[in-house]
Motif scaffolding. Structure first.
Motif, PDB file in Angstrom:
ATOM      1  N   LEU A 132     134.026 -48.943 -26.958  1.00  0.00           N
ATOM      2  CA  LEU A 132     132.584 -48.751 -27.110  1.00  0.00           C
ATOM      3  C   LEU A 132     132.322 -47.591 -28.050  1.00  0.00           C
ATOM      4  O   LEU A 132     133.203 -46.770 -28.306  1.00  0.00           O
ATOM      5  CB  LEU A 132     131.945 -48.411 -25.754  1.00  0.00           C
ATOM      6  CG  LEU A 132     132.001 -49.464 -24.667  1.00  0.00           C
ATOM      7  CD1 LEU A 132     131.579 -48.854 -23.344  1.00  0.00           C
ATOM      8  CD2 LEU A 132     131.107 -50.636 -25.018  1.00  0.00           C
ATOM      9  N   GLU A 133     131.082 -47.520 -28.509  1.00  0.00           N
ATOM     10  CA  GLU A 133     130.680 -46.315 -29.231  1.00  0.00           C
ATOM     11  C   GLU A 133     130.799 -45.146 -28.266  1.00  0.00           C
ATOM     12  O   GLU A 133     130.586 -45.305 -27.056  1.00  0.00           O
ATOM     13  CB  GLU A 133     129.231 -46.435 -29.705  1.00  0.00           C
ATOM     14  CG  GLU A 133     129.043 -47.331 -30.880  1.00  0.00           C
ATOM     15  CD  GLU A 133     127.630 -47.245 -31.425  1.00  0.00           C
ATOM     16  OE1 GLU A 133     127.032 -46.149 -31.391  1.00  0.00           O
ATOM     17  OE2 GLU A 133     127.125 -48.272 -31.863  1.00  0.00           O
TER      18      GLU A 133
ATOM     19  N   ASP B 146     128.969 -34.745 -33.085  1.00  0.00           N
ATOM     20  CA  ASP B 146     128.509 -35.601 -31.992  1.00  0.00           C
ATOM     21  C   ASP B 146     129.557 -35.681 -30.887  1.00  0.00           C
ATOM     22  O   ASP B 146     129.228 -35.602 -29.699  1.00  0.00           O
ATOM     23  CB  ASP B 146     128.190 -37.010 -32.496  1.00  0.00           C
ATOM     24  CG  ASP B 146     126.927 -37.071 -33.334  1.00  0.00           C
ATOM     25  OD1 ASP B 146     126.134 -36.095 -33.311  1.00  0.00           O
ATOM     26  OD2 ASP B 146     126.726 -38.100 -34.031  1.00  0.00           O
TER      27      ASP B 146
ATOM     28  N   ARG C  31     128.935 -42.677 -27.445  1.00  0.00           N
ATOM     29  CA  ARG C  31     127.781 -42.370 -26.578  1.00  0.00           C
ATOM     30  C   ARG C  31     127.727 -43.310 -25.388  1.00  0.00           C
ATOM     31  O   ARG C  31     127.402 -42.903 -24.275  1.00  0.00           O
ATOM     32  CB  ARG C  31     126.489 -42.398 -27.372  1.00  0.00           C
ATOM     33  CG  ARG C  31     126.188 -43.717 -28.013  1.00  0.00           C
ATOM     34  CD  ARG C  31     124.992 -43.634 -28.923  1.00  0.00           C
ATOM     35  NE  ARG C  31     124.851 -44.890 -29.630  1.00  0.00           N
ATOM     36  CZ  ARG C  31     123.707 -45.402 -29.978  1.00  0.00           C
ATOM     37  NH1 ARG C  31     122.599 -44.744 -29.711  1.00  0.00           N
ATOM     38  NH2 ARG C  31     123.648 -46.542 -30.613  1.00  0.00           N
TER      39      ARG C  31
ATOM     40  N   CYS D 232     128.483 -47.472 -41.185  1.00  0.00           N
ATOM     41  CA  CYS D 232     128.459 -47.513 -39.722  1.00  0.00           C
ATOM     42  C   CYS D 232     128.564 -46.102 -39.146  1.00  0.00           C
ATOM     43  O   CYS D 232     128.845 -45.138 -39.849  1.00  0.00           O
ATOM     44  CB  CYS D 232     129.605 -48.377 -39.202  1.00  0.00           C
ATOM     45  SG  CYS D 232     131.227 -47.645 -39.380  1.00  0.00           S
ATOM     46  N   ASN D 233     128.340 -46.038 -37.837  1.00  0.00           N
ATOM     47  CA  ASN D 233     128.515 -44.788 -37.123  1.00  0.00           C
ATOM     48  C   ASN D 233     130.015 -44.500 -37.044  1.00  0.00           C
ATOM     49  O   ASN D 233     130.787 -45.340 -36.597  1.00  0.00           O
ATOM     50  CB  ASN D 233     127.921 -44.930 -35.721  1.00  0.00           C
ATOM     51  CG  ASN D 233     128.082 -43.679 -34.892  1.00  0.00           C
ATOM     52  OD1 ASN D 233     128.732 -42.723 -35.297  1.00  0.00           O
ATOM     53  ND2 ASN D 233     127.488 -43.672 -33.728  1.00  0.00           N
TER      54      ASN D 233
ATOM     55  N   ALA E 241     129.941 -36.939 -37.133  1.00  0.00           N
ATOM     56  CA  ALA E 241     130.692 -37.610 -36.073  1.00  0.00           C
ATOM     57  C   ALA E 241     131.481 -36.598 -35.238  1.00  0.00           C
ATOM     58  O   ALA E 241     131.507 -36.679 -34.006  1.00  0.00           O
ATOM     59  CB  ALA E 241     131.626 -38.654 -36.670  1.00  0.00           C
TER      60      ALA E 241
ATOM     61  N   GLY F 183     131.553 -42.248 -35.225  1.00  0.00           N
ATOM     62  CA  GLY F 183     132.001 -41.611 -33.990  1.00  0.00           C
ATOM     63  C   GLY F 183     133.217 -42.280 -33.387  1.00  0.00           C
ATOM     64  O   GLY F 183     134.192 -41.616 -33.016  1.00  0.00           O
ATOM     65  N   ALA F 184     133.186 -43.602 -33.284  1.00  0.00           N
ATOM     66  CA  ALA F 184     134.310 -44.325 -32.682  1.00  0.00           C
ATOM     67  C   ALA F 184     135.564 -44.209 -33.542  1.00  0.00           C
ATOM     68  O   ALA F 184     136.671 -44.051 -33.016  1.00  0.00           O
ATOM     69  CB  ALA F 184     133.939 -45.788 -32.472  1.00  0.00           C
TER      70      ALA F 184
END
Length: 147
Positions: free
Chosen positions: A103-104, A44, A106, A7-8, A41, A10-11
């Motif tokens: 939320l993510e 970003d 972004r 998964c991403n 991440a 970032g979160a």
């Protein structure tokens, strides 16, 4: 394959920073994600404005002094916690608000910017349509694979 490995991040990184974890790259994950994914991440989040870049004086990585994860990545692995220890703290209020939204990063950034420009209703519709369409696609793929 654990969810964290595909998964991403970032979160996850944003929430770790909100909890006060300074060195995300050396955090003791049960199933550690790839370091490159963690660096991406961090970068970003820096670009979204959720993290502040460390000062050159605080950069103990021995890199080129720009404080980016890529400069930290080029330092030797013998410096135990320098590869991520000083990279980024949550910005106030943007990074803190982003970490509080489920939320993510972004999407959180888009919603916070929408609030500044008083177009929240329109942006919420766009974000919901995007998130729901992704979920529908995933469900269809799972159903097709199972059947």
């Amino acid at each position: 394959v654990p969810e964290m490995l595909r998964c991403n991040l970032g979160a996850i990184v944003l929430h770790l920073k909100a909890l006060g974890v300074r060195d995300v790259l050396n955090f003791p994950f049960l199933d550690a994600p790839p370091r490159d994914a963690l660096r991406r991440a961090l970068l970003d989040l820096l670009h979204l404005g959720a993290l502040a870049a460390p000062d050159a004086a605080d950069d103990s990585s021995g890199g080129d002094g720009d404080g980016s994860p890529s400069s930290s990545a080029s330092s030797s692995s013998s410096s135990s916690s320098s590869t991520g220890a000083s990279f980024g703290v949550l910005t106030k209020p943007l990074g803190v608000h982003m970490s509080q939204l489920p939320l993510e990063p972004r999407f959180a950034r888009v919603l916070l910017a929408a609030a500044e420009h008083q177009v929240v209703v329109v942006v919420v519709v766009i974000v919901v349509v995007f998130v729901v369409s992704v979920v529908v696609i995933v469900v269809v793929v799972v159903v097709v694979v199972v059947v």
